[in-house]
Design a protein around this motif. Sequence first.
Motif, PDB file in Angstrom:
ATOM      1  N   ARG A 169      45.351  40.326  42.750  1.00 32.15           N
ATOM      2  CA  ARG A 169      46.256  40.925  43.888  1.00 32.15           C
ATOM      3  C   ARG A 169      47.701  39.893  43.576  1.00 32.15           C
ATOM      4  N   THR A 170      48.808  40.677  43.552  1.00 34.16           N
ATOM      5  CA  THR A 170      50.015  40.333  43.212  1.00 34.16           C
ATOM      6  C   THR A 170      50.826  40.904  44.320  1.00 34.16           C
ATOM      7  N   TRP A 171      51.967  40.243  44.848  1.00 29.85           N
ATOM      8  CA  TRP A 171      52.886  40.762  45.766  1.00 29.85           C
ATOM      9  C   TRP A 171      54.400  40.845  45.162  1.00 29.85           C
ATOM     10  N   ASP A 172      54.928  42.259  45.236  1.00 28.51           N
ATOM     11  CA  ASP A 172      56.179  42.245  44.873  1.00 28.51           C
ATOM     12  C   ASP A 172      57.116  42.270  46.132  1.00 28.51           C
ATOM     13  N   SER A 173      58.076  41.084  45.872  1.00 28.52           N
ATOM     14  CA  SER A 173      59.015  40.900  47.064  1.00 28.52           C
ATOM     15  C   SER A 173      60.098  41.882  47.240  1.00 28.52           C
ATOM     16  N   ALA A 174      60.328  42.397  46.137  1.00 26.16           N
ATOM     17  CA  ALA A 174      61.399  43.284  45.986  1.00 26.16           C
ATOM     18  C   ALA A 174      61.365  44.714  46.728  1.00 26.16           C
ATOM     19  N   THR A 175      59.921  45.252  46.461  1.00 24.34           N
ATOM     20  CA  THR A 175      59.643  46.485  47.305  1.00 24.34           C
ATOM     21  C   THR A 175      58.674  46.267  48.377  1.00 24.34           C
ATOM     22  N   SER A 176      58.315  44.966  48.643  1.00 20.47           N
ATOM     23  CA  SER A 176      57.417  44.663  49.766  1.00 20.47           C
ATOM     24  C   SER A 176      56.125  45.667  49.621  1.00 20.47           C
ATOM     25  N   THR A 177      55.715  45.359  48.599  1.00 20.59           N
ATOM     26  CA  THR A 177      54.169  46.059  48.432  1.00 20.59           C
ATOM     27  C   THR A 177      53.203  45.166  47.593  1.00 20.59           C
ATOM     28  N   PRO A 178      52.028  45.140  47.892  1.00 15.71           N
ATOM     29  CA  PRO A 178      51.059  44.464  46.960  1.00 15.71           C
ATOM     30  C   PRO A 178      50.560  45.416  45.564  1.00 15.71           C
ATOM     31  N   TRP A 179      50.097  44.788  44.713  1.00 15.27           N
ATOM     32  CA  TRP A 179      49.483  45.477  43.460  1.00 15.27           C
ATOM     33  C   TRP A 179      48.420  44.909  42.934  1.00 15.27           C
ATOM     34  N   LEU A 180      47.449  45.339  42.547  1.00 13.40           N
ATOM     35  CA  LEU A 180      46.336  44.838  41.822  1.00 13.40           C
ATOM     36  C   LEU A 180      46.411  44.898  40.316  1.00 13.40           C
ATOM     37  N   PHE A 181      45.530  44.258  39.659  1.00 16.43           N
ATOM     38  CA  PHE A 181      45.611  44.222  38.060  1.00 16.43           C
ATOM     39  C   PHE A 181      44.220  43.921  37.586  1.00 16.43           C
ATOM     40  N   ASN A 182      43.569  44.441  36.723  1.00 18.70           N
ATOM     41  CA  ASN A 182      42.430  44.146  36.017  1.00 18.70           C
ATOM     42  C   ASN A 182      42.687  43.852  34.430  1.00 18.70           C
ATOM     43  N   PRO A 183      42.745  42.454  34.176  1.00 18.39           N
ATOM     44  CA  PRO A 183      43.248  42.202  32.766  1.00 18.39           C
ATOM     45  C   PRO A 183      42.316  43.049  31.601  1.00 18.39           C
ATOM     46  N   ASN A 184      41.106  42.912  31.993  1.00 23.08           N
ATOM     47  CA  ASN A 184      39.978  43.534  31.213  1.00 23.08           C
ATOM     48  C   ASN A 184      40.100  44.976  30.907  1.00 23.08           C
ATOM     49  N   THR A 185      40.854  45.757  31.474  1.00 23.46           N
ATOM     50  CA  THR A 185      41.081  47.399  31.286  1.00 23.46           C
ATOM     51  C   THR A 185      42.647  47.564  31.353  1.00 23.46           C
ATOM     52  N   ASN A 186      43.265  46.612  31.890  1.00 21.73           N
ATOM     53  CA  ASN A 186      44.832  46.835  32.118  1.00 21.73           C
ATOM     54  C   ASN A 186      45.021  47.689  33.053  1.00 21.73           C
ATOM     55  N   THR A 187      44.387  47.944  33.994  1.00 21.48           N
ATOM     56  CA  THR A 187      44.307  48.914  35.101  1.00 21.48           C
ATOM     57  C   THR A 187      45.099  48.306  36.393  1.00 21.48           C
ATOM     58  N   PHE A 188      46.209  48.879  36.598  1.00 25.87           N
ATOM     59  CA  PHE A 188      47.263  48.441  37.621  1.00 25.87           C
ATOM     60  C   PHE A 188      46.954  49.606  38.678  1.00 25.87           C
ATOM     61  N   ILE A 189      47.010  48.708  40.010  1.00 23.90           N
ATOM     62  CA  ILE A 189      46.837  49.828  41.266  1.00 23.90           C
ATOM     63  C   ILE A 189      47.949  49.453  42.263  1.00 23.90           C
ATOM     64  N   THR A 190      48.656  50.408  42.584  1.00 20.64           N
ATOM     65  CA  THR A 190      49.865  50.328  43.708  1.00 20.64           C
ATOM     66  C   THR A 190      49.212  50.933  45.038  1.00 20.64           C
ATOM     67  N   TYR A 191      49.049  50.077  46.018  1.00 22.07           N
ATOM     68  CA  TYR A 191      48.818  50.652  47.423  1.00 22.07           C
ATOM     69  C   TYR A 191      49.334  49.954  48.668  1.00 22.07           C
ATOM     70  N   ASP A 192      48.897  50.274  49.592  1.00 22.38           N
ATOM     71  CA  ASP A 192      49.478  49.656  50.738  1.00 22.38           C
ATOM     72  C   ASP A 192      48.277  48.926  51.683  1.00 22.38           C
ATOM     73  N   ASP A 193      48.649  47.761  52.119  1.00 26.05           N
ATOM     74  CA  ASP A 193      47.628  47.056  52.759  1.00 26.05           C
ATOM     75  C   ASP A 193      48.185  46.553  54.468  1.00 26.05           C
ATOM     76  N   PRO A 194      47.652  45.585  55.070  1.00 22.21           N
ATOM     77  CA  PRO A 194      48.110  45.398  56.364  1.00 22.21           C
ATOM     78  C   PRO A 194      49.391  44.839  56.559  1.00 22.21           C
TER      79      PRO A 194
END
Length: 386
Positions: A316-341
Motif C-alpha cells: 500500500r502506498t499513499w499519494d499526497s498530491a491526490t490524497s488517495t491510496p494505491w496498491l501494487f503487486n510487484p509479481n504481476t505489476n498490478t496497480f489498484i486505485t481505490y478509496d479507504d477510510p
Amino acid sequence: MAVGALGRANVVGYYPNWIAMPTLNFNKYTHVNFAFAIPTASGGLSYDNQAAMPGIVTSLHAAGTKAIISIGGWTGSGLFSPILKSTTSRAAFLGNIVAYVKTYNLDGVDIDWEYPGRQGDACNVYDANSDTSNFLAFLQDLRTQMDTTFGSRNKLLTLAVRVEPFDGPSGPVKDVSAFAKIVDYINLMTYDIAGVWNPTTSPNAPLQFAPGQGPQFSVGSAIDAWSSAGWPTGQMNLGIPFYGYAMTATKNMLQTPSNMYAPISATAPQGDKDDSLYADPCSGGPAVYSGAWQWKHLRDQALLTSAGTAASPWVRTWDSATSTPWLFNPNTNTFITYDDPQSIQLKVNYAASKGLAGTMVWSMDMDYNDELLSRKHNNNQYHDSY
C-alpha cells in the motif's frame, strides 16, 4: 457542511436493483436512491425487482430515510434525448414518473442522465445543440407536476451529474443557475476519473488532481466547475466510490513509489471475484474484465488485512498530491486505485469546508462492516452545524 433536508448532512446511498443486497442499517443513510428505472421509447419506466420495492420503502421510512427512484444510469440513458424531443413521449414520461412516485409512496425522483449533450455509453443518443435546454424545460415541467400533485416542494428532485456542467454545442455550459432553482441538489459523480481507458495508472477519485499527471479532474475541480456555473454548494452532495480499479502497469512501480503514474496495458486485469467478462453490445468490442475492485472484496479477499495494511505481495502506498491510496503487486505489476477510510475522511472534511449539503455513495452494497460509511458519520459528530 450545510444542514440537509433531514436536519443533518445528507448521506445518499445508491441501491442497485440487480444485486442481492446485504442487511443494511438504513438509518445511517438520509436518502436511498433505487437504481435504476429505465426509460422506454414511449416514455414508460422499467424497473427490475419491482415487487420488492414496497417492502423496502416501508423499511426505509421506518428508519427515517427518504426513498427516491433514480432514472437512467450509464446503460439506461440511451433514450432521454429523443423522449424529450417528442411531445407524446415527453408527456407520457412526465406522467409516468409522477404516477410511479405516487404508487410506491416515494419521496422524490433522481434523474441520472449520462449525459445531456455528450456521448456516454456508445448506444446513447445525444444532441449537443438541444439536450441541455430540453432537459431544463423538462425538469421545470416535472417540478410543476410534482408540486401540483403532492404540494409545493413536498417531493425531492435531484440529479446525478458528471464532473463538469451539462454540455451545449461548445462544451460545458457557463450558467446552470436556472436548474438550481428547481432542483433540490445534485450528486456529483466524482469517480471513474481514471481507469483502463486512460494511458497511465492514475487515481479513480482524486481529491485534487496532480497538474500534468493523469486526467485533470478531481473532487476539487468538480465543485469549482459547478459553483462557478451558478450552482450553490449547499445544493451539492459529493460522490464517493466504495470501489476502485485494477490496471496492469508496464513496469514495477515500487521502484519509484513516489510516482503513481506509469504506462498501462490496454486491457484491464480481472478485478475482484464479482468481476466477470462482459461484451458491451453498444461498442461491438470483445468481452473484457472491468478491473473493478469493491472495498468489501479488497477486505474479504485479503488484499488488505486491515483498512490501511496490505497483505504481501501487495504494497500500500499513499499519494499526497491526490490524497488517495494505491496498491501494487510487484509479481504481476498490478496497480489498484481505490478509496479507504483515510481518503474518504479527507473528502468528507473537504466537502464540509466548502459548505456542501453532504455526500453520496456508489454503491451501498460495496462496504465492509461499515468501514467506509463510518467516515461520513464521524464527520456528523464533530461539526456542530449538522
